[in-house]
Design a protein around this motif. Structure first.
Motif, mmCIF file in Angstrom:
data_model
loop_
_atom_site.group_PDB
_atom_site.id
_atom_site.type_symbol
_atom_site.label_atom_id
_atom_site.label_comp_id
_atom_site.label_asym_id
_atom_site.label_seq_id
_atom_site.Cartn_x
_atom_site.Cartn_y
_atom_site.Cartn_z
ATOM 1 N N PHE A 234 47.921 55.278 28.067
ATOM 2 C CA PHE A 234 47.777 54.644 29.239
ATOM 3 C C PHE A 234 46.625 53.527 28.986
ATOM 4 C CE2 PHE A 234 49.200 58.985 29.866
ATOM 5 C CZ PHE A 234 50.016 58.878 30.847
ATOM 6 N N VAL A 235 46.884 52.398 29.302
ATOM 7 C CA VAL A 235 46.050 51.277 29.324
ATOM 8 C C VAL A 235 45.520 51.094 30.661
ATOM 9 C CG1 VAL A 235 45.303 48.978 28.346
ATOM 10 C CG2 VAL A 235 47.245 50.300 27.075
ATOM 11 N N ASN A 236 44.065 51.029 31.102
ATOM 12 C CA ASN A 236 43.348 51.035 32.094
ATOM 13 C C ASN A 236 42.415 49.716 32.225
ATOM 14 O OD1 ASN A 236 44.211 54.009 33.544
ATOM 15 N ND2 ASN A 236 43.963 53.959 31.403
ATOM 16 N N HIS A 237 42.502 49.130 33.580
ATOM 17 C CA HIS A 237 41.353 48.295 33.821
ATOM 18 C C HIS A 237 40.882 48.752 35.333
ATOM 19 C CE1 HIS A 237 39.461 44.181 34.233
ATOM 20 N NE2 HIS A 237 38.362 45.181 34.417
ATOM 21 N N TRP A 238 40.127 49.809 35.504
ATOM 22 C CA TRP A 238 39.797 50.377 36.790
ATOM 23 C C TRP A 238 39.184 49.415 37.820
ATOM 24 C CZ3 TRP A 238 38.625 56.147 35.825
ATOM 25 C CH2 TRP A 238 39.876 56.795 35.206
ATOM 26 N N PRO A 239 39.288 49.649 39.075
ATOM 27 C CA PRO A 239 38.375 48.623 40.148
ATOM 28 C C PRO A 239 37.218 48.672 39.812
ATOM 29 C CG PRO A 239 40.100 50.249 41.363
ATOM 30 C CD PRO A 239 40.053 50.729 39.608
ATOM 31 N N SER A 240 36.563 47.449 40.051
ATOM 32 C CA SER A 240 35.278 46.905 39.627
ATOM 33 C C SER A 240 34.021 47.514 40.597
ATOM 34 C CB SER A 240 35.029 45.319 39.455
ATOM 35 O OG SER A 240 34.851 44.858 40.728
ATOM 36 N N ARG A 241 32.883 47.316 40.102
ATOM 37 C CA ARG A 241 31.627 47.852 40.961
ATOM 38 C C ARG A 241 31.174 46.693 41.842
ATOM 39 N NH1 ARG A 241 27.959 51.762 37.533
ATOM 40 N NH2 ARG A 241 29.294 53.406 36.948
ATOM 41 N N ARG A 242 31.794 45.582 41.635
ATOM 42 C CA ARG A 242 31.381 44.463 42.281
ATOM 43 C C ARG A 242 30.676 44.710 43.832
ATOM 44 N NH1 ARG A 242 35.546 41.473 41.543
ATOM 45 N NH2 ARG A 242 34.782 40.677 39.733
ATOM 46 N N SER A 243 31.330 45.416 44.723
ATOM 47 C CA SER A 243 30.965 45.608 46.053
ATOM 48 C C SER A 243 29.860 46.842 46.113
ATOM 49 C CB SER A 243 32.064 46.078 46.950
ATOM 50 O OG SER A 243 32.936 44.971 46.931
ATOM 51 N N GLY A 244 29.360 47.459 44.830
ATOM 52 C CA GLY A 244 28.685 48.422 44.773
ATOM 53 C C GLY A 244 29.098 49.685 43.955
ATOM 54 N N LYS A 245 28.482 50.317 43.199
ATOM 55 C CA LYS A 245 28.787 51.451 42.237
ATOM 56 C C LYS A 245 29.285 52.756 43.322
ATOM 57 C CE LYS A 245 27.087 55.032 39.533
ATOM 58 N NZ LYS A 245 25.738 55.598 38.854
#
Length: 324
Positions: free
Chosen positions: A167-178
């Protein structure tokens, strides 16, 4: 550069499996369907063919050297994130540092609004793809609209003859806050667990390799959710410290890039692989050499300022020993 030593007996060396966030590997062509305007010659970042080629060659050089301190060969598997399309993947594996390695790749376009995807690079002589598919990650904003983030790439194949599920992942960012975005990454973890549960109804004791930029550290709720009720082991837990990580933000280290394996990689049965060790590939050439950010990843851009580096992430890797 010819890597004829891939022909050596597979039990005589360690096999490197890596993950690398390539930091916005865009081509220079404007895609009208995605938000890639900055990465065009007329965009804010002045992304030219020359800059693009330079970055591709730097990333390829890095990939070719991951784990070379202990392994005799380049990586057999490399998960990557932040690639725009098949064009950049073709250019990457055809670039001079990787030309002598028989690499192929698995890639699907994802619904990400910026047009960035994940992919899996594999050495054709060591890995056979049996099946692959993108797993949709269905997460929603507070207003009910879908967050069109990256799919999870699933690849079922044979590594030196042993079946593995990757499984290769790039999970949603923290741009709007952790805290504000944490529920999205927890949902990503649950999505993988549900997929694993469906696999386990058909396959007894599958071998799992879960890798990616999770945008969370090993101790975060999302990663702990992934580890619950699964047979996964996370060797990255022992690597994270205040002095070391895979990315550095405001002089604080994080280890968002991780590779986990199932516990059946700790057996020594003939014809299987055993976990040897894990590490962060943070060799000096990948770092800032001077100034207040000395030791941090030497990135391509800081804002609009072009630095000409590699990526804002270090690669991470594990090594497996084949039990011949």
């Amino acid at each position: 550069m010819l890597f004829s030593f891939f022909k050596r007996k597979k039990g005589k060396q360690l096999h490197t499996i890596a993950f690398y966030n390539l930091e916005n590997l865009f081509d220079t062509i404007d895609d009208p369907d995605t938000l890639d305007d900055d990465f065009t010659p007329n965009g804010h970042k002045k992304w030219s063919p020359r800059r693009y080629k330079k970055k591709v060659n730097k990333l390829a050089k890095t990939i070719s050297e991951i784990g070379n301190g202990s392994a005799q060969t380049p990586p057999v598997l490399v998960g990557v994130a932040e690639v725009e399309n098949k064009t950049v993947m073709d250019d990457l594996i055809a670039s001079e540092p990787l030309q002598g390695i028989d690499y192929g790749y698995v890639h699907y376009d994802s619904p990400d609004e910026r047009g960035i995807d994940t992919a899996l690079i594999y050495h054709r002589g060591s890995f056979e793809v049996l099946h692959s598919e993108p797993i949709a990650l269905l997460v929603y904003e507070m207003d009910g609209l879908r967050d069109t983030t990256r799919d999870i790439l699933y690849v079922h194949g044979k590594l030196n003859g042993e079946e593995v599920h990757i499984f290769v992942n790039h999970w949603p960012s923290r741009r709007s806050g952790k805290e504000e975005t944490g529920y999205k990454r927890v949902q990503a973890a649950k999505t993988i667990r549900e997929f694993m549960a469906s696999l386990e109804m058909k396959i007894p004791d599958p071998n799992y390799i879960v890798m990616g930029d999770f945008n969370d550290d090993p101790s975060s709720e999302s990663i702990q959710t992934l580890m619950e009720s699964t047979t996964l082991y996370n060797p990255m837990e022992k690597l994270h410290s205040p002095e070391r990580g895979s990315a550095n933000y405001r002089r604080s280290w994080s280890l968002f890039d991780q590779i986990m394996v199932s516990h059946n990689f700790f057996n020594y049965k003939k014809g299987t692989h055993s976990f040897a060790h894990a590490n962060i590939f943070d060799d000096r050439f990948l770092t800032e050499w001077t100034g207040k950010y000395k030791g941090s990843p030497y990135r391509t851009y800081v804002g609009r300022k072009y630095l000409g580096g590699y990526s804002d992430h270090f690669p991470v890797y594990i090594q497996l020993k084949y039990n011949g």
